[in-house]
Design an enzyme around this catalytic site. Structure first.
Site, mmCIF file in Angstrom:
data_model
loop_
_atom_site.group_PDB
_atom_site.id
_atom_site.type_symbol
_atom_site.label_atom_id
_atom_site.label_comp_id
_atom_site.label_asym_id
_atom_site.label_seq_id
_atom_site.Cartn_x
_atom_site.Cartn_y
_atom_site.Cartn_z
ATOM 1 N N GLU A 96 32.228 29.144 58.404
ATOM 2 C CA GLU A 96 33.340 29.973 57.955
ATOM 3 C C GLU A 96 32.727 31.232 57.359
ATOM 4 O O GLU A 96 31.580 31.222 56.890
ATOM 5 C CB GLU A 96 34.223 29.229 56.950
ATOM 6 N N LYS B 81 20.515 35.885 54.239
ATOM 7 C CA LYS B 81 21.297 34.752 54.743
ATOM 8 C C LYS B 81 20.629 34.019 55.907
ATOM 9 O O LYS B 81 20.808 32.831 56.081
ATOM 10 C CB LYS B 81 22.684 35.231 55.179
ATOM 11 N N SER C 139 18.957 41.911 48.080
ATOM 12 C CA SER C 139 19.421 40.864 49.009
ATOM 13 C C SER C 139 19.768 41.370 50.401
ATOM 14 O O SER C 139 19.694 40.607 51.365
ATOM 15 C CB SER C 139 20.616 40.128 48.410
#
Ligand code: PLP
Length: 403
Positions: free
Chosen positions: A118, A96, A385
């Site tokens: 968010e 991310k 990931s």
């Protein structure tokens, strides 16, 4: 998508991937999105922006992340060779941050001192709070009140990093309510605020921008695979929540027809139970979060509460580019349920010495199903990931333990 439809050139100028994507927002945000589009387009060919982005990826994130041959697991399965792209080794423990670095740099360029986000599980909130601290920006993170309680450790991380976490008490008090609140904040404070979206969703240009920032993952694989395995993989696998780690590793392989792309969705307790988050496998097209895509919705278009053992896959929509890759046939999408993901999680820990995120464990479970059907000289590349340190409580609980 047939090979003669290549080179792949999506989205179009209006942000559409076939019938998906686009920009469904209030008038106030049209100007903000146009300004963002312009700033982003400029940054693509601006050598100073690119230099700064890659400098951060190298020195702050720790890129390039290695590729690792999961030799023992491959041997045990007795089929294809499985390789991991180690996004779990990034600073903050997942892919991310590749995207939040990119968007924070854009915010800086656009002169916006305040960033908002968010978050559901809190991972994107942490990745945003991290870069806000790194670049000295004010940071506000919206989070459903239920998630604030469920994800206390991540809320504390965000606070340590200097972010303000705002609990959202409307609706079901989860991610979709936090999404609405973040949009409302952006409309109100658009002058000085940059909205950092955490996956390949949202209105144009977010889906392609987030994809491009994460595509560093696939770009590295293109040169790393020949080095470590002698050639490109036959299959590339990634878990799909919103779809950013999957688009990140898929994107540079789309133009390589010999490479099959497989997205693995959260099948929860099984598609038949209705308790899952498999938007592509079981959803229908509609509009959410400013774009048209596959959604889990009822007959009246109301978003259905989703379920997954991994909080990061628990999203009722999916990025519009995945909707297009599915319809065009260039990628396929399969569900893996909670218990299969948990099994793969434990196997990966024991056999490879790597504790994967529960999200990632869905992709690993599918790799373990697929490998025995293939020859020993075939190659499956899995986007690992993220790391599973954040999932200790969930995994222990699933085994009847409390930490
Ligand atoms: C957030 C997250 C995901 C799901 O998000 P995508 O946008 O689908 O990539 C997957 N894996 C990990 C480790 C995550 O933190």
């Amino acid at each position: 998508m047939k090979p003669n439809d290549l080179p792949y050139n999506y989205p179009d100028a209006s942000g559409h991937f076939g019938p998906y994507g686009g920009s469904f927002v209030s008038e106030t945000l049209v100007f903000a999105l146009d300004a963002l589009k312009e700033a982003y387009e400029k940054s693509k060919t601006d050598p100073e922006f690119q230099r700064e982005f890659h400098h951060e990826l190298k020195h702050f994130v720790g890129r390039p992340s290695p590729i690792y041959h999961a030799r023992r697991w491959s041997e045990q399965l007795g089929g294809a060779q499985i390789y991991f792209k180690r996004e779990d080794l990034n600073h903050t423990g997942a892919h991310k941050v590749n995207n939040t670095i990119g968007q924070a740099l854009l915010a800086k360029r656009m002169g916006k001192p305040r960033v908002i986000a968010e978050t559901g599980a809190g991972q994107h909130g942490v990745a945003t709070a991290t870069v806000a601290a790194r670049f000295g920006m004010q940071c506000v993170v919206y989070m459903g009140a239920t998630d604030v309680t469920r994800q206390a450790a991540n809320v504390y991380r965000m606070k340590l990093l200097g972010a303000e976490v705002v609990p959202v008490h409307s609706g079901s008090k989860t991610l979709k309510d936090a999404l609405n609140e973040a949009m409302r904040d952006w409309v109100t404070n658009v002058e000085d605020t940059f909205y950092i979206i955490g996956t390949v969703a949202g209105p144009h240009p977010y889906p392609s921008m987030v994809r491009d920032f994460n595509s560093v993952v696939g770009k590295e694989c293109l040169w790393q695979m020949p080095e470590i395995a002698g050639r490109q993989p036959d299959f590339v696998l990634a878990c799909v929540g919103g779809g950013s780690n999957a688009m990140g590793i898929f994107y540079d392989y789309i133009d390589k027809p010999g490479v099959s792309l497989v997205g693995v969705e959260a099948g929860g307790e099984g598609l038949a139970t209705g308790h899952h988050a498999a938007s592509l496998s079981a959803g229908t097209p509609g509009v959410l979060h400013g774009n048209r895509t596959y959604l889990l919705q009822d007959a009246n278009g109301q978003i259905i509460e989703t379920h997954s053992i991994s909080a990061g896959l628990d999203y009722p929509g999916v990025g519009p580019e995945h909707a297009w890759l599915k319809d065009s046939g260039r990628a396929c999408y399969v569900p893996v349920n909670d218990s299969e993901a948990l099994d793969a999680f434990h196997t990966c820990c024991r056999i490879e010495g790597i504790i994967p995120a529960l999200e990632t464990s869905h992709a690993l479970a599918y790799a373990a199903k697929l490998a025995p059907q293939l020859d020993k000289d075939q190659i499956i590349l899995v986007n690992l990931s993220g790391r599973g340190d954040k999932d200790m409580h969930t995994v222990a609980q699933a085994s009847g333990l409390t930490l």
